[in-house]
Design an enzyme around this catalytic site. Sequence first.
Site: not given
Lengths: 143, 143
Positions: B39, B50, B52, B77, B80, B140
Amino acid sequence: MDKYMQLAIDEAKKGLAAGGIPIGSVIIRDGDVLGQGHNQRVQKGDPMAHAEIDCLQNAGRIGTYKGTVLYSTLMPCYLCAGAVVQFGIKKVIVGENTTFDGAQAFMESHGVEVINLQDQTCIDMMTQFIKDKPQLWNEDIGE
Amino acid sequence: MDKYMQLAIDEAKKGLAAGGIPIGSVIIRDGDVLGQGHNQRVQKGDPMAHAEIDCLQNAGRIGTYKGTVLYSTLMPCYLCAGAVVQFGIKKVIVGENTTFDGAQAFMESHGVEVINLQDQTCIDMMTQFIKDKPQLWNEDIGE
């Protein structure tokens, strides 16, 4: 023509002129443009740089997304729709979904209002691009 | 400990040491690491970075994602998970979902196999971070 969609189309054309994929995006709140961008897969060698992601990157850390509206010349794919859902963007206005289905139902199932202008300029732009560079387009949508 | 999850944890720790959010990610195929990242919201001022997404950016334009496995220290999330679904990544191995629910059901509904290691190191890392910097964490995940 909606002036923000025109801005998104201008972004898409900027991307095409640079050898990229012609998809543009703008995010606004209360009439103010918070960010704009276009697909940069080719230009940045970045498979995540879809137009909406580039736009949201350019908007920067705006804190809450309450009251924002995201414009895109094309119906968002799952990556970009995922950003919309995760960050609580509640309204998305798209140029068209004739050339790509995208993830409209997914966004709507999470309470996002999706308005499709079915704009002929957007349709023509993507139709021509997919005809000219089918491999690049398929790479962009993971096919 | 799965060696790829250890690599993802190392990435998360790198992010934390730089003042960022401690989430790390790795993508592999046939045992080869194609990309890794963490991140970078704080470090790059980029709300889309993020773990990923950073990992997939670093992997670059690999063409097909067939046969790839994505590791993340935390359940992805919607942003991603959207990338996972859009690009056809069929297996995701996560460190934990105790501190954040994420979008497991969404991925599974699109045929993605999600394995949750419920790893204590990952749980402790996020628990401490959320306690230390709740505002940053809420930003985030768009809350």
